[in-house]
Design a protein around this motif. Structure first.
Motif, PDB file in Angstrom:
ATOM      1  N   ALA A  66      -6.870  -6.549  -1.740  1.00  0.00           N
ATOM      2  CA  ALA A  66      -6.107  -7.595  -1.050  1.00  0.00           C
ATOM      3  C   ALA A  66      -4.713  -7.807  -1.655  1.00  0.00           C
ATOM      4  O   ALA A  66      -3.723  -7.916  -0.923  1.00  0.00           O
ATOM      5  N   ALA A  67      -4.613  -7.855  -2.968  1.00  0.00           N
ATOM      6  CA  ALA A  67      -3.310  -8.100  -3.604  1.00  0.00           C
ATOM      7  C   ALA A  67      -2.341  -6.949  -3.339  1.00  0.00           C
ATOM      8  O   ALA A  67      -1.157  -7.175  -3.048  1.00  0.00           O
ATOM      9  N   ASP A  68      -2.847  -5.719  -3.429  1.00  0.00           N
ATOM     10  CA  ASP A  68      -1.994  -4.555  -3.159  1.00  0.00           C
ATOM     11  C   ASP A  68      -1.610  -4.502  -1.679  1.00  0.00           C
ATOM     12  O   ASP A  68      -0.488  -4.135  -1.331  1.00  0.00           O
ATOM     13  N   TRP A  69      -2.554  -4.845  -0.816  1.00  0.00           N
ATOM     14  CA  TRP A  69      -2.303  -4.888   0.626  1.00  0.00           C
ATOM     15  C   TRP A  69      -1.129  -5.825   0.911  1.00  0.00           C
ATOM     16  O   TRP A  69      -0.166  -5.456   1.580  1.00  0.00           O
ATOM     17  N   LYS A  70      -1.236  -7.052   0.386  1.00  0.00           N
ATOM     18  CA  LYS A  70      -0.184  -8.052   0.614  1.00  0.00           C
ATOM     19  C   LYS A  70       1.163  -7.610   0.046  1.00  0.00           C
ATOM     20  O   LYS A  70       2.202  -7.789   0.676  1.00  0.00           O
ATOM     21  N   ALA A  71       1.135  -7.040  -1.140  1.00  0.00           N
ATOM     22  CA  ALA A  71       2.381  -6.581  -1.769  1.00  0.00           C
ATOM     23  C   ALA A  71       3.015  -5.458  -0.950  1.00  0.00           C
ATOM     24  O   ALA A  71       4.244  -5.417  -0.781  1.00  0.00           O
ATOM     25  N   TYR A  72       2.213  -4.566  -0.425  1.00  0.00           N
ATOM     26  CA  TYR A  72       2.704  -3.463   0.396  1.00  0.00           C
ATOM     27  C   TYR A  72       3.355  -4.010   1.670  1.00  0.00           C
ATOM     28  O   TYR A  72       4.477  -3.633   2.019  1.00  0.00           O
ATOM     29  N   ILE A  73       2.668  -4.915   2.352  1.00  0.00           N
ATOM     30  CA  ILE A  73       3.210  -5.504   3.581  1.00  0.00           C
ATOM     31  C   ILE A  73       4.497  -6.264   3.278  1.00  0.00           C
ATOM     32  O   ILE A  73       5.485  -6.156   4.014  1.00  0.00           O
ATOM     33  N   LYS A  74       4.505  -7.019   2.193  1.00  0.00           N
ATOM     34  CA  LYS A  74       5.702  -7.772   1.808  1.00  0.00           C
ATOM     35  C   LYS A  74       6.874  -6.823   1.542  1.00  0.00           C
ATOM     36  O   LYS A  74       8.009  -7.098   1.950  1.00  0.00           O
ATOM     37  N   THR A  75       6.606  -5.715   0.885  1.00  0.00           N
ATOM     38  CA  THR A  75       7.655  -4.731   0.600  1.00  0.00           C
ATOM     39  C   THR A  75       8.184  -4.124   1.895  1.00  0.00           C
ATOM     40  O   THR A  75       9.403  -3.983   2.069  1.00  0.00           O
TER      41      THR A  75
END
Length: 149
Positions: A66-75
């Motif tokens: 979840a944290a990596d998912w969110k960071a990827y989308i944010k990027t």
């Protein structure tokens, strides 16, 4: 590329074999309808472990946490909100596929960019992205989805 084709072929063959085993000798599906799947089996008939092995053989990383998912989308949104255009699942799926590009073309950054340019289309970019944007997308996928590639 041959590894990916082999893995896909094996996955198709395994799915076909599992599907063939679910019918009775007389062709009815009554037994299949009443059979209960094992707890570890997924809807396709493959266990999570079998799916993970097929993904690995195809050069695909696991779905990001979840944290990596969110960071990827944010990027991606910081690069251009139109990359995700409200479809996070699709953007992550394309990111996972982008990671397989690292495996297929480990020393060919021009090919990695070319494939990424074509992969990340959207309604306002049906032809894909420009090279600088594709390079940023590659970096985001590498950082958040497949840092070990």
């Amino acid at each position: 590329m041959n590894t990916r084709i082999t893995a896909c072929a094996a996955l198709v063959a395994l799915t076909a074999a599992l599907t063939a085993c679910s019918s009775t000798d007389d062709g009815s599906s009554e037994q299949a309808a009443t059979a209960k799947p094992t707890p570890s089996a997924t809807q396709s008939g493959l266990t999570d472990e079998q799916k993970a092995q097929a993904r690995e053989a195809a050069g695909l990383p696991p779905t990001p946490q979840a944290a990596d998912w969110k960071a990827y989308i944010k990027t991606l949104d910081a690069i251009d909100p139109d990359i995700v255009h409200g479809k996070e699942d699709k953007a992550v799926s394309r990111g996972i596929d982008t990671c397989s590009t690292y495996k297929r073309y480990p020393d060919d950054s021009a090919q990695q960019v070319k494939v990424t340019r074509m992969r990340f289309t959207s309604p306002t970019h049906p032809e894909g992205r420009d090279a600088p944007t594709a390079q940023k997308i590659l970096a985001a996928a590498h950082k958040h989805i497949c840092p070990t590639y």
